[in-house]
Design a protein around this motif. Structure first.
Motif, PDB file in Angstrom:
ATOM      1  N   ALA A   1       0.987  -1.281   0.138  1.00 22.74           N
ATOM      2  CA  ALA A   1      -0.206  -0.017   0.110  1.00 22.74           C
ATOM      3  C   ALA A   1       0.799   1.256  -0.096  1.00 22.74           C
ATOM      4  O   ALA A   1       0.405   2.452  -0.478  1.00 22.74           O
ATOM      5  CB  ALA A   1      -0.685   0.167   1.115  1.00 22.74           C
TER       6      ALA A   1
ATOM      7  N   LYS B   1      -8.026  -0.259  -2.630  1.00 26.66           N
ATOM      8  CA  LYS B   1      -7.847  -0.877  -1.129  1.00 26.66           C
ATOM      9  C   LYS B   1      -7.403   0.537  -0.222  1.00 26.66           C
ATOM     10  O   LYS B   1      -6.471   1.313  -0.743  1.00 26.66           O
ATOM     11  CB  LYS B   1      -6.911  -1.935  -0.813  1.00 26.66           C
ATOM     12  CG  LYS B   1      -7.559  -3.188  -1.498  1.00 26.66           C
ATOM     13  CD  LYS B   1      -6.389  -4.261  -1.411  1.00 26.66           C
ATOM     14  CE  LYS B   1      -6.947  -5.535  -2.164  1.00 26.66           C
ATOM     15  NZ  LYS B   1      -5.819  -6.455  -2.270  1.00 26.66           N
ATOM     16  N   ASP B   2      -8.105   0.848   0.880  1.00 24.33           N
ATOM     17  CA  ASP B   2      -7.588   1.803   1.759  1.00 24.33           C
ATOM     18  C   ASP B   2      -6.805   1.229   2.779  1.00 24.33           C
ATOM     19  O   ASP B   2      -7.500   0.361   3.439  1.00 24.33           O
ATOM     20  CB  ASP B   2      -8.915   2.713   2.072  1.00 24.33           C
ATOM     21  CG  ASP B   2      -9.344   3.370   0.936  1.00 24.33           C
ATOM     22  OD1 ASP B   2      -8.627   3.835   0.001  1.00 24.33           O
ATOM     23  OD2 ASP B   2     -10.621   3.571   0.788  1.00 24.33           O
ATOM     24  N   TRP B   3      -6.065   2.061   3.490  1.00 27.90           N
ATOM     25  CA  TRP B   3      -5.167   1.817   4.633  1.00 27.90           C
ATOM     26  C   TRP B   3      -5.008   2.884   5.335  1.00 27.90           C
ATOM     27  O   TRP B   3      -4.955   4.026   5.054  1.00 27.90           O
ATOM     28  CB  TRP B   3      -3.976   1.121   4.252  1.00 27.90           C
ATOM     29  CG  TRP B   3      -3.899  -0.172   3.275  1.00 27.90           C
ATOM     30  CD1 TRP B   3      -4.206  -0.325   2.158  1.00 27.90           C
ATOM     31  CD2 TRP B   3      -3.642  -1.570   4.079  1.00 27.90           C
ATOM     32  NE1 TRP B   3      -4.098  -1.569   1.609  1.00 27.90           N
ATOM     33  CE2 TRP B   3      -3.925  -2.398   2.975  1.00 27.90           C
ATOM     34  CE3 TRP B   3      -3.469  -2.027   5.175  1.00 27.90           C
ATOM     35  CZ2 TRP B   3      -3.815  -3.954   3.110  1.00 27.90           C
ATOM     36  CZ3 TRP B   3      -3.611  -3.317   5.259  1.00 27.90           C
ATOM     37  CH2 TRP B   3      -3.485  -4.015   4.305  1.00 27.90           C
TER      38      TRP B   3
ATOM     39  N   THR C   1     -10.414   2.198   6.391  1.00 23.73           N
ATOM     40  CA  THR C   1     -10.534   3.670   6.023  1.00 23.73           C
ATOM     41  C   THR C   1     -10.795   4.738   6.931  1.00 23.73           C
ATOM     42  O   THR C   1     -10.596   5.927   6.688  1.00 23.73           O
ATOM     43  CB  THR C   1     -11.580   4.036   4.847  1.00 23.73           C
ATOM     44  OG1 THR C   1     -13.083   3.748   5.413  1.00 23.73           O
ATOM     45  CG2 THR C   1     -11.473   3.192   3.582  1.00 23.73           C
TER      46      THR C   1
ATOM     47  N   GLN D   1      -5.937  -0.537  -6.691  1.00 21.07           N
ATOM     48  CA  GLN D   1      -6.950  -1.772  -6.751  1.00 21.07           C
ATOM     49  C   GLN D   1      -8.111  -1.093  -5.698  1.00 21.07           C
ATOM     50  O   GLN D   1      -8.806  -1.996  -5.106  1.00 21.07           O
ATOM     51  CB  GLN D   1      -6.466  -3.005  -6.303  1.00 21.07           C
ATOM     52  CG  GLN D   1      -5.601  -3.752  -7.241  1.00 21.07           C
ATOM     53  CD  GLN D   1      -4.140  -3.478  -6.983  1.00 21.07           C
ATOM     54  OE1 GLN D   1      -3.853  -3.175  -5.862  1.00 21.07           O
ATOM     55  NE2 GLN D   1      -3.227  -3.583  -8.004  1.00 21.07           N
TER      56      GLN D   1
ATOM     57  N   SER E   1      -4.732   5.556   0.110  1.00 22.77           N
ATOM     58  CA  SER E   1      -5.717   4.950  -1.022  1.00 22.77           C
ATOM     59  C   SER E   1      -4.556   4.100  -2.042  1.00 22.77           C
ATOM     60  O   SER E   1      -4.185   4.851  -2.663  1.00 22.77           O
ATOM     61  CB  SER E   1      -6.621   5.900  -1.774  1.00 22.77           C
ATOM     62  OG  SER E   1      -7.493   5.360  -2.824  1.00 22.77           O
TER      63      SER E   1
ATOM     64  N   ARG F   1      -5.899  -2.249   7.753  1.00 22.74           N
ATOM     65  CA  ARG F   1      -6.435  -2.236   6.412  1.00 22.74           C
ATOM     66  C   ARG F   1      -8.090  -1.439   6.851  1.00 22.74           C
ATOM     67  O   ARG F   1      -8.875  -2.162   7.616  1.00 22.74           O
ATOM     68  CB  ARG F   1      -6.822  -3.694   6.410  1.00 22.74           C
ATOM     69  CG  ARG F   1      -7.726  -3.700   5.023  1.00 22.74           C
ATOM     70  CD  ARG F   1      -7.221  -3.573   3.760  1.00 22.74           C
ATOM     71  NE  ARG F   1      -8.111  -3.733   2.668  1.00 22.74           N
ATOM     72  CZ  ARG F   1      -9.151  -3.014   2.129  1.00 22.74           C
ATOM     73  NH1 ARG F   1      -9.276  -1.827   2.803  1.00 22.74           N
ATOM     74  NH2 ARG F   1      -9.793  -3.501   1.280  1.00 22.74           N
TER      75      ARG F   1
END
Length: 141
Positions: free
Chosen positions: A76, A109-111, A136, A107, A104, A134
């Motif tokens: 990420a 995915k927000d971390w 938002t 793919q 962000s 993992r």
């Protein structure tokens, strides 16, 4: 005049030598984080490695091994799409800055990444670790 010189000499003698403090610990830490994320995105192993703390560099004494570890375990951050700084926390008056970064990644995915930033003897900050969460929403520090 003698008093001024004596006062200055006493101040310099009694001041702790080698103690350097950042003027704005949060801004300084954020600048280092941004520089490292940029280096990772641009595959600049030299720059990314130079921003790691001595403790991290002792675990990964070669920039190639360090870069591979980041690429494999912190995708990420390595492939950050966009990011924003969240809350920060100073520990010990700024010797440690814990900085929340919302990422962000590709793919969709927000971390949340919590950066552990350490103040070095020269007054600069270095990345001493990153904890990835993992989701938002901000989890706090």
């Amino acid at each position: 005049m003698r008093f001024r010189i004596a006062s200055l000499a006493a101040f310099l003698f009694l001041s702790p030598a080698g103690v350097v403090h950042a003027e704005d610990p949060v801004a300084d830490a954020r600048a280092v984080i941004s520089a490292q994320i940029s280096a990772l995105i641009n595959d600049d192993a030299d720059k990314a490695y130079s921003l790691a703390s001595p403790g991290i560099r002792s675990l990964y004494p070669d920039k190639t091994v360090f870069f591979a570890m980041v690429r494999d375990n912190y995708e990420a951050v390595y492939q950050a799409g966009t990011y924003a700084f969240g809350r920060s926390k100073l520990v010990g008056g700024g010797e440690v800055v814990l900085q929340e970064v919302m990422i962000s990644a590709k793919q969709g995915k927000d971390w949340t990444a919590i950066y552990d930033m350490r103040l070095m003897d020269d007054g600069s900050y270095k990345v001493n670790g990153v904890r990835m969460i993992r989701n938002t929403a901000s989890q706090g520090i």
